[in-house]
Design a protein around this motif. Structure first.
Motif, PDB file in Angstrom:
ATOM      1  N   ASN A   1       9.199   2.476   0.252  1.00 60.59           N
ATOM      2  CA  ASN A   1       8.542   1.524  -0.537  1.00 60.59           C
ATOM      3  C   ASN A   1       7.827   2.760  -1.629  1.00 60.59           C
ATOM      4  N   ILE A   2       7.428   3.870  -1.725  1.00 61.41           N
ATOM      5  CA  ILE A   2       6.727   4.347  -2.842  1.00 61.41           C
ATOM      6  C   ILE A   2       8.055   3.882  -4.388  1.00 61.41           C
ATOM      7  N   VAL A   3       8.941   3.779  -3.593  1.00 66.85           N
ATOM      8  CA  VAL A   3       9.727   3.896  -4.712  1.00 66.85           C
ATOM      9  C   VAL A   3       9.881   1.937  -5.606  1.00 66.85           C
ATOM     10  N   ILE A   4       9.155   1.695  -4.696  1.00 68.80           N
ATOM     11  CA  ILE A   4      10.033   0.104  -5.041  1.00 68.80           C
ATOM     12  C   ILE A   4       8.197  -0.099  -5.424  1.00 68.80           C
ATOM     13  N   GLU A   5       7.192   0.737  -5.121  1.00 67.40           N
ATOM     14  CA  GLU A   5       5.903   0.359  -6.268  1.00 67.40           C
ATOM     15  C   GLU A   5       5.999   0.956  -7.548  1.00 67.40           C
ATOM     16  N   SER A   6       7.169   0.937  -7.896  1.00 66.23           N
ATOM     17  CA  SER A   6       6.944   1.718  -9.431  1.00 66.23           C
ATOM     18  C   SER A   6       7.373   0.336  -9.733  1.00 66.23           C
TER      19      SER A   6
ATOM     20  N   ILE B   1      10.321   2.942 -16.378  1.00 64.19           N
ATOM     21  CA  ILE B   1       9.586   2.665 -14.977  1.00 64.19           C
ATOM     22  C   ILE B   1      10.390   1.862 -14.008  1.00 64.19           C
ATOM     23  N   LYS B   2       9.958   1.374 -14.175  1.00 71.72           N
ATOM     24  CA  LYS B   2      11.098   0.060 -13.413  1.00 71.72           C
ATOM     25  C   LYS B   2      12.485   0.313 -13.096  1.00 71.72           C
ATOM     26  N   SER B   3      12.963   0.068 -14.638  1.00 76.64           N
ATOM     27  CA  SER B   3      14.468   0.360 -14.096  1.00 76.64           C
ATOM     28  C   SER B   3      15.202   1.487 -13.495  1.00 76.64           C
ATOM     29  N   ALA B   4      13.886   2.606 -14.140  1.00 77.60           N
ATOM     30  CA  ALA B   4      14.040   4.207 -13.701  1.00 77.60           C
ATOM     31  C   ALA B   4      13.964   4.151 -11.728  1.00 77.60           C
ATOM     32  N   ALA B   5      13.391   2.623 -11.424  1.00 81.43           N
ATOM     33  CA  ALA B   5      12.933   2.557  -9.397  1.00 81.43           C
ATOM     34  C   ALA B   5      13.922   1.650  -9.543  1.00 81.43           C
ATOM     35  N   SER B   6      14.686   0.918 -10.229  1.00 83.50           N
ATOM     36  CA  SER B   6      15.538   0.344  -9.208  1.00 83.50           C
ATOM     37  C   SER B   6      17.197   1.475  -9.327  1.00 83.50           C
ATOM     38  N   TYR B   7      16.766   2.029 -10.316  1.00 85.45           N
ATOM     39  CA  TYR B   7      18.189   2.805 -10.106  1.00 85.45           C
ATOM     40  C   TYR B   7      17.923   3.900  -8.969  1.00 85.45           C
ATOM     41  N   ALA B   8      16.582   4.383  -8.634  1.00 87.99           N
ATOM     42  CA  ALA B   8      16.464   5.685  -7.356  1.00 87.99           C
ATOM     43  C   ALA B   8      16.986   4.140  -6.250  1.00 87.99           C
ATOM     44  N   LEU B   9      15.886   3.714  -6.269  1.00 89.86           N
ATOM     45  CA  LEU B   9      15.983   2.702  -4.967  1.00 89.86           C
ATOM     46  C   LEU B   9      17.563   2.356  -4.726  1.00 89.86           C
ATOM     47  N   GLY B  10      18.862   1.679  -5.545  1.00 95.10           N
ATOM     48  CA  GLY B  10      20.118   1.646  -4.966  1.00 95.10           C
ATOM     49  C   GLY B  10      20.200   2.702  -4.692  1.00 95.10           C
ATOM     50  N   ASN B  11      20.067   4.166  -5.655  1.00 93.84           N
ATOM     51  CA  ASN B  11      21.320   5.425  -4.844  1.00 93.84           C
ATOM     52  C   ASN B  11      20.838   5.758  -3.654  1.00 93.84           C
ATOM     53  N   ILE B  12      19.500   5.694  -3.112  1.00 97.12           N
ATOM     54  CA  ILE B  12      18.971   5.926  -2.316  1.00 97.12           C
ATOM     55  C   ILE B  12      19.555   5.585  -1.410  1.00 97.12           C
ATOM     56  N   ALA B  13      19.499   3.955  -1.502  1.00 92.47           N
ATOM     57  CA  ALA B  13      20.451   3.892  -0.188  1.00 92.47           C
ATOM     58  C   ALA B  13      21.933   3.655  -0.106  1.00 92.47           C
ATOM     59  N   VAL B  14      21.920   4.459  -1.089  1.00 91.75           N
ATOM     60  CA  VAL B  14      24.090   4.743  -1.291  1.00 91.75           C
ATOM     61  C   VAL B  14      23.929   6.274   0.378  1.00 91.75           C
ATOM     62  N   GLY B  15      22.633   6.526   0.500  1.00 91.01           N
ATOM     63  CA  GLY B  15      22.608   8.097   1.322  1.00 91.01           C
ATOM     64  C   GLY B  15      22.542   7.546   2.407  1.00 91.01           C
ATOM     65  N   ASN B  16      22.408   5.786   2.450  1.00 90.99           N
ATOM     66  CA  ASN B  16      21.677   5.642   4.370  1.00 90.99           C
ATOM     67  C   ASN B  16      22.228   3.928   4.397  1.00 90.99           C
ATOM     68  N   LEU B  17      23.574   3.297   4.216  1.00 94.79           N
ATOM     69  CA  LEU B  17      23.066   1.966   4.184  1.00 94.79           C
ATOM     70  C   LEU B  17      23.255   1.233   4.812  1.00 94.79           C
ATOM     71  N   SER B  18      23.413   2.141   5.872  1.00 99.86           N
ATOM     72  CA  SER B  18      22.786   1.015   7.588  1.00 99.86           C
ATOM     73  C   SER B  18      21.882   1.426   7.342  1.00 99.86           C
ATOM     74  N   LYS B  19      20.536   1.559   6.682  1.00101.79           N
ATOM     75  CA  LYS B  19      18.628   1.824   6.641  1.00101.79           C
ATOM     76  C   LYS B  19      18.637   0.903   5.642  1.00101.79           C
ATOM     77  N   TYR B  20      18.861   1.156   4.687  1.00 97.72           N
ATOM     78  CA  TYR B  20      18.495   0.805   2.928  1.00 97.72           C
ATOM     79  C   TYR B  20      19.264  -0.409   2.808  1.00 97.72           C
ATOM     80  N   LEU B  21      20.293  -1.042   2.845  1.00100.14           N
ATOM     81  CA  LEU B  21      20.628  -1.926   2.751  1.00100.14           C
ATOM     82  C   LEU B  21      19.922  -3.264   2.666  1.00100.14           C
ATOM     83  N   PRO B  22      19.854  -3.503   4.506  1.00 99.06           N
ATOM     84  CA  PRO B  22      19.212  -4.542   4.733  1.00 99.06           C
ATOM     85  C   PRO B  22      17.873  -4.825   3.740  1.00 99.06           C
TER      86      PRO B  22
END
Length: 479
Positions: A270-275, A283-304
Motif C-alpha cells: 500500500n505504501i508503494v501504490i500510494e506513489s 515516480i509512477k513508473s518506478a512504483a509500478s516496477y517496485a510493486l511488480g517485483n515485490i510480488a515476485v518475492g511472494n506471489l501467493s500474497k501480492y499477486l491476488p
C-alpha cells in the motif's frame, strides 16, 4: 607442455624445477607470450595442485605487468590466469603483490571495455574472498578499486556480465568486513544523486538499485530489514519534495523484493501504490516496477492484490498492468524452466487480460498484449489456442492485441513454444489480410516498414509481401 605438467605433474616432481623456468622464459617473448600465459592457467587449474613455488612470484610479477599492455587478448588471458592462480595458490602470494595487482585492476574498470571490466571485477572478488583477512588488501580495494566501481555504476552502458560482476563485487566487499555496510550503502545511494551535468540515465539508476539490493542481502537479514524501513520512511515522508530520492527508494524496494520475501514488512504494497498518485511520471513508473517485483518475492500474497486492484482501480489500471507485466516477465525470463505461477493464477490472469483486450486505450492494449506474449512463453499449450481463437473476434482491438501478443512471444532463443507456434503461425500471419489498418501495422514490424521506406517503395503489396516473407525468415531482396 602445460597439459603434460597439469596431467602428470605429481609424477614429475624432480623435473619441475628445470621445466617451469623455461615456460616463464617464454612469457618474455612477444611471439610466445600469450600462449605461455594460457599455459600457466592450464597448470593452475590442475586438480593436482602442481608445486609452482620456484616460479610463482616471477609469474605473478610478469602477469601484473601484462595488465598494462595494449594487447587486449593478452590482458584478457592474463586476468583469467591470475584468477586461477589466486584460487589455487592465493596463500603463497604476498600482500605487496596483491596491492600491485589491485592497483592495475583499477585502471581496467571502466565502460570503455565492459568485458575487461567484468573480468577485472571478478578477479577483485576472488582476491577479497581468498585474502579477506589481509588488511593491506582491503585498504587497496577501498582506495583503488571502489572509486572506479562507483564511477562505472553511473554508466548508461553498464549491463550484462559487467553489471553482474559489479553486484558480486559489492557483495564480496561487505562480506570481507573491510568496509562497513553503512558506508557502502551511503556511497551507492550518493551515486544516484544528479550531478552538475544532469541526472543519471534510467539504466544507471536500475544498476545502482540492483547493487543496493545485492549489498543488503549479502549483509544479512538485520541490515536488510533496517534498509527497507529506511526506504519506506522516504516514501512515507509527506514533506519530502526530492523526487530523485523517492525514485531511487522505489527502485531499491523493487530489486530487494524480487530477491527476498517482504511480506514481514506490513502494508509495504500500500505504501508503494500510494506513489501512483505522484505528479512525476518517473515516480509512477518506478512504483509500478517496485510493486511488480515485490510480488515476485511472494506471489501467493501480492499477486491476488495486484489482480484485485486492476479490477477495482480504473484510474490506476495502466500502472497496475505494468506491475503485472513485471511479474509475468520475471517468470518467462528463463522460458525453458518451470514457472512459479500456479495454474489457478494463470487462469485468473488470462481472464483479466482478455477482458481488457478491447480497451479503447492503446497503452492498456499494448501492455495486455505484452503480458499475453510473455505468458505464451510459459504456457504455450494454453495461450496459442486461446490467441488463435481470438483472431476471428468481431472486435478489431482484440485482433490487434493478438497480433502484438504474437510479436512478443517470438524470441531468438529456442523454447517449448516453437513447436506449437510453428503449426499455427500461418493463422496469425493471415491477419495481414485484415481490413483494419491498425492490425495491418501491428503485424508488420516497424523496422521492416522503415527499411522499405528507405528503399522508397510505396506499393502496399510490396510492403505486405516483404513483411510476410521476412517474418517467415525467407531472405528476399527488395529489388
Amino acid at each position: 607442455m602445460s597439459l603434460v605438467i597439469a596431467t602428470f605433474g605429481d609424477g614429475l616432481q624432480r623435473e619441475l624445477p628445470s621445466c617451469l623456468p623455461i615456460l616463464v622464459d617464454r612469457m618474455g617473448n612477444e611471439i610466445t607470450r600469450l600462449t605461455a600465459v594460457k599455459a600457466f592457467a592450464v597448470i593452475a587449474n590442475s586438480p593436482l595442485r602442481i608445486d609452482l613455488s620456484c616460479v610463482l612470484d616471477h609469474v605473478v610479477s610478469e602477469l601484473t605487468a601484462f595488465l598494462r599492455k595494449a594487447n587486449r587478448a593478452l590482458r584478457q588471458a592474463t586476468l583469467g590466469t591470475l584468477n586461477s592462480l589466486v584460487v589455487t595458490y592465493g596463500s603463497q602470494i604476498g600482500s605487496s603483490s596483491y596491492e600491485t595487482i589491485l592497483a592495475e585492476l583499477s585502471t581496467l574498470i571502466s565502460d570503455g571495455d565492459l568485458h575487461m571490466a567484468a573480468l577485472a571485477l571478478e578477479l577483485c572478488c576472488t582476491i577479497m574472498v581468498d585474502r579477506r583477512s589481509v588488511k593491506n588488501v582491503g585498504l587497496a580495494v577501498k582506495q583503488k578499486v571502489l572509486p572506479e566501481a562507483l564511477t562505472l555504476i553511473r554508466s548508461a552502458l553498464l549491463q550484462g556480465q559487467a553489471l553482474q560482476a559489479l553486484q558480486k563485487f559489492f557483495a564480496a566487499l561487505v562480506q570481507s568486513a573491510n568496509i562497513s555496510f553503512e558506508t557502502l550503502l551511503n556511497s551507492l545511494i550518493s551515486t544516484a544523486k544528479p550531478s552538475q551535468s544532469g541526472g543519471l540515465s534510467k539504466q544507471a539508476l536500475f544498476s545502482i538499485a540492483q547493487c543496493v539490493a545485492v549489498l543488503c542481502l549479502a549483509a544479512g537479514d538485520q541490515k536488510c530489514a533496517s534498509t527497507i524501513e529506511m526506504l519506506k520512511g522516504i516514501l512515507n515522508d509527506d514533506s519530502s519534495t526530492n523526487s530523485a530520492k523517492q525514485h531511487m527508494a522505489l527502485l531499491c524496494l523493487g530489486e530487494i523484493g524480487r530477491r527476498k520475501d517482504l511480506s514481514s514488512h506490513i502494508q509495504i504494497e500500500n505504501i508503494v501504490i500510494e506513489s501512483f498518485q505522484s505528479p512525476f511520471e518517473e515516480i509512477k513508473s518506478a512504483a509500478s516496477y517496485a510493486l511488480g517485483n515485490i510480488a515476485v518475492g511472494n506471489l501467493s500474497k501480492y499477486l491476488p492484490f495486484i489482480l484485485d486492484q486492476i479490477d477495482n482501480q480504473q484510474k490506476k489500471q495502466y500502472l497496475l498492468l505494468h506491475s503485472l507485466k513485471e511479474v509475468i516477465a520475471r517468470q518467462s525470463v528463463d522460458h525453458t524452466g518451470e514457472s512459479e505461477l500456479q495454474d489457478s493464477n494463470i487462469v485468473k490472469i488470462l481472464a483479466l487480460l482478455f477482458n481488457h483486450c478491447e480497451s479503447e486505450e492503446e497503452g492498456v492494449r499494448n501492455v495486455v498484449a505484452e503480458c499475453l506474449g510473455k505468458i505464451a512463453l510459459i504456457e504455450p499449450n494454453k495461450l496459442i489456442p486461446a490467441l488463435k481463437e481470438r483472431t476471428t473476434s468481431p472486435a478489431a482491438n482484440t485482433r490487434a492485441t493478438v497480433a502484438i501478443a504474437i510479436k512478443y512471444s517470438i524470441i531468438e532463443r529456442t523454447g517449448k513454444i516453437d513447436a506449437i507456434l510453428y503449426s499455427e503461425i500461418s493463422t496469425f500471419l493471415m491477419l495481414i489480410k485484415d481490413s483494419d489498418r491498425v492490425i495491418l501495422l501491428e503485424i508488420i514490424p516497424t523496422s521492416l516498414l522503415t527499411n522499405v521506406h528507405k528503399e522508397r517503395c510505396e506499393d502496399d503489396n510490396c510492403i505486405l509481401s516483404f513483411a510476410l516473407c521476412s517474418m517467415c525468415d525467407v531472405q528476399l531482396s527488395l529489388r
